[in-house]
Design a protein around this motif. Structure first.
Motif, PDB file in Angstrom:
ATOM      1  N   ILE A   1     -14.538 -23.123  -4.642  1.00 36.16           N
ATOM      2  CA  ILE A   1     -14.073 -23.560  -6.105  1.00 36.16           C
ATOM      3  C   ILE A   1     -13.156 -25.043  -5.604  1.00 36.16           C
ATOM      4  O   ILE A   1     -13.556 -26.024  -6.477  1.00 36.16           O
ATOM      5  CB  ILE A   1     -13.071 -22.668  -6.639  1.00 36.16           C
ATOM      6  N   ARG A   2     -12.851 -24.956  -4.680  1.00 35.91           N
ATOM      7  CA  ARG A   2     -11.980 -26.283  -4.139  1.00 35.91           C
ATOM      8  C   ARG A   2     -13.125 -27.527  -4.143  1.00 35.91           C
ATOM      9  O   ARG A   2     -13.106 -28.541  -4.378  1.00 35.91           O
ATOM     10  CB  ARG A   2     -11.510 -26.304  -2.905  1.00 35.91           C
TER      11      ARG A   2
ATOM     12  N   GLY B   1      -1.266 -19.924   0.097  1.00 39.47           N
ATOM     13  CA  GLY B   1      -0.199 -20.920   0.595  1.00 39.47           C
ATOM     14  C   GLY B   1      -0.630 -22.173   0.630  1.00 39.47           C
ATOM     15  O   GLY B   1       0.067 -23.212   1.212  1.00 39.47           O
ATOM     16  N   HIS B   2      -1.712 -22.407  -0.072  1.00 43.75           N
ATOM     17  CA  HIS B   2      -2.274 -23.784  -0.215  1.00 43.75           C
ATOM     18  C   HIS B   2      -2.757 -24.121  -1.394  1.00 43.75           C
ATOM     19  O   HIS B   2      -3.301 -23.383  -2.283  1.00 43.75           O
ATOM     20  CB  HIS B   2      -3.559 -24.018   0.925  1.00 43.75           C
ATOM     21  N   ILE B   3      -2.836 -25.458  -1.547  1.00 42.77           N
ATOM     22  CA  ILE B   3      -3.301 -26.119  -3.006  1.00 42.77           C
ATOM     23  C   ILE B   3      -4.116 -27.142  -2.680  1.00 42.77           C
ATOM     24  O   ILE B   3      -4.133 -27.873  -1.944  1.00 42.77           O
ATOM     25  CB  ILE B   3      -2.143 -26.542  -3.878  1.00 42.77           C
TER      26      ILE B   3
ATOM     27  N   TRP C   1      -9.219 -33.382  -3.464  1.00 45.87           N
ATOM     28  CA  TRP C   1      -9.384 -31.910  -3.109  1.00 45.87           C
ATOM     29  C   TRP C   1      -9.300 -31.413  -1.733  1.00 45.87           C
ATOM     30  O   TRP C   1      -9.890 -30.498  -1.548  1.00 45.87           O
ATOM     31  CB  TRP C   1     -10.603 -31.721  -3.907  1.00 45.87           C
ATOM     32  N   LYS C   2      -8.423 -32.042  -0.898  1.00 49.12           N
ATOM     33  CA  LYS C   2      -8.085 -31.618   0.475  1.00 49.12           C
ATOM     34  C   LYS C   2      -7.092 -30.541   0.233  1.00 49.12           C
ATOM     35  O   LYS C   2      -6.059 -30.630  -0.450  1.00 49.12           O
ATOM     36  CB  LYS C   2      -7.618 -32.646   1.199  1.00 49.12           C
ATOM     37  N   TRP C   3      -7.006 -29.263   1.269  1.00 45.01           N
ATOM     38  CA  TRP C   3      -6.052 -28.454   0.999  1.00 45.01           C
ATOM     39  C   TRP C   3      -4.769 -29.058   1.529  1.00 45.01           C
ATOM     40  O   TRP C   3      -4.753 -29.750   2.820  1.00 45.01           O
ATOM     41  CB  TRP C   3      -6.531 -27.344   2.085  1.00 45.01           C
ATOM     42  N   ARG C   4      -3.772 -28.746   1.054  1.00 43.81           N
ATOM     43  CA  ARG C   4      -2.372 -29.038   1.502  1.00 43.81           C
ATOM     44  C   ARG C   4      -1.364 -27.841   1.287  1.00 43.81           C
ATOM     45  O   ARG C   4      -1.726 -26.823   0.420  1.00 43.81           O
ATOM     46  CB  ARG C   4      -1.716 -30.267   1.021  1.00 43.81           C
ATOM     47  N   LYS C   5      -0.230 -27.889   1.900  1.00 42.82           N
ATOM     48  CA  LYS C   5       0.493 -26.483   1.761  1.00 42.82           C
ATOM     49  C   LYS C   5       1.145 -26.661   0.492  1.00 42.82           C
ATOM     50  O   LYS C   5       1.545 -27.498  -0.212  1.00 42.82           O
ATOM     51  CB  LYS C   5       1.781 -26.709   2.868  1.00 42.82           C
TER      52      LYS C   5
END
Length: 139
Positions: free
Chosen positions: A74-75, A91-93, A100-104
């Motif tokens: 989805i990301r 625990g990531h957004i 669209w990179k994952w971050r805490k």
């Protein structure tokens, strides 16, 4: 005014349901409860009654690892699909803020039991299928 889930939310939920009909749905949802209504949340209806968020239970199969992969797909779709606003899981957004990179995720709920997906206003009436490889077949 009766709340209504945005068309993109209905479509994505239906795609997940089609490919994973035996998945758990305990943590599924779209409209905010009393706790949500006291906060700013995409689970709350806007002035037009549109809700722009869904939660998908993380137990798509027995491993729970599939939800991490689905959230990531989805990301990736969010990079080109303007109906997607952000996704939170484990625990990531991810959102357009950092391409669209994952971050805490620093919110109260780390969304470990479900995947949270929020939509933009572009998804209010756009119900075309999402191009998410995982939803085209099981891995």
């Amino acid at each position: 005014m009766k709340p209504k889930l945005c068309a993109a939310g209905v479509q994505l939920r239906d795609q997940v349901d089609t490919w994973y009909p035996d998945r758990r749905t305990t943590s599924d949802g779209w409209i905010g409860d009393a706790r949500h209504s006291a906060t700013r949340s995409d689970h709350n209806p806007d002035k037009s009654g549109i809700v722009r968020a869904i939660d998908i239970d993380s137990r798509l199969d027995s491993s729970e690892q599939l939800s991490i992969y689905l959230a990531d797909q989805i990301r990736v779709a969010g990079k080109t699909d303007k109906r997607l606003s952000y996704v939170i899981h484990n625990g990531h957004i991810a959102s357009k803020i950092l391409n669209w990179k994952w971050r805490k995720y620093r919110g109260v709920n780390g969304h470990y039991r479900h995947i949270h997906i929020s939509f933009t206003k572009a998804g209010d009436t756009d119900s075309k299928p999402f191009d998410i490889p995982l939803l085209g077949g099981k891995i």
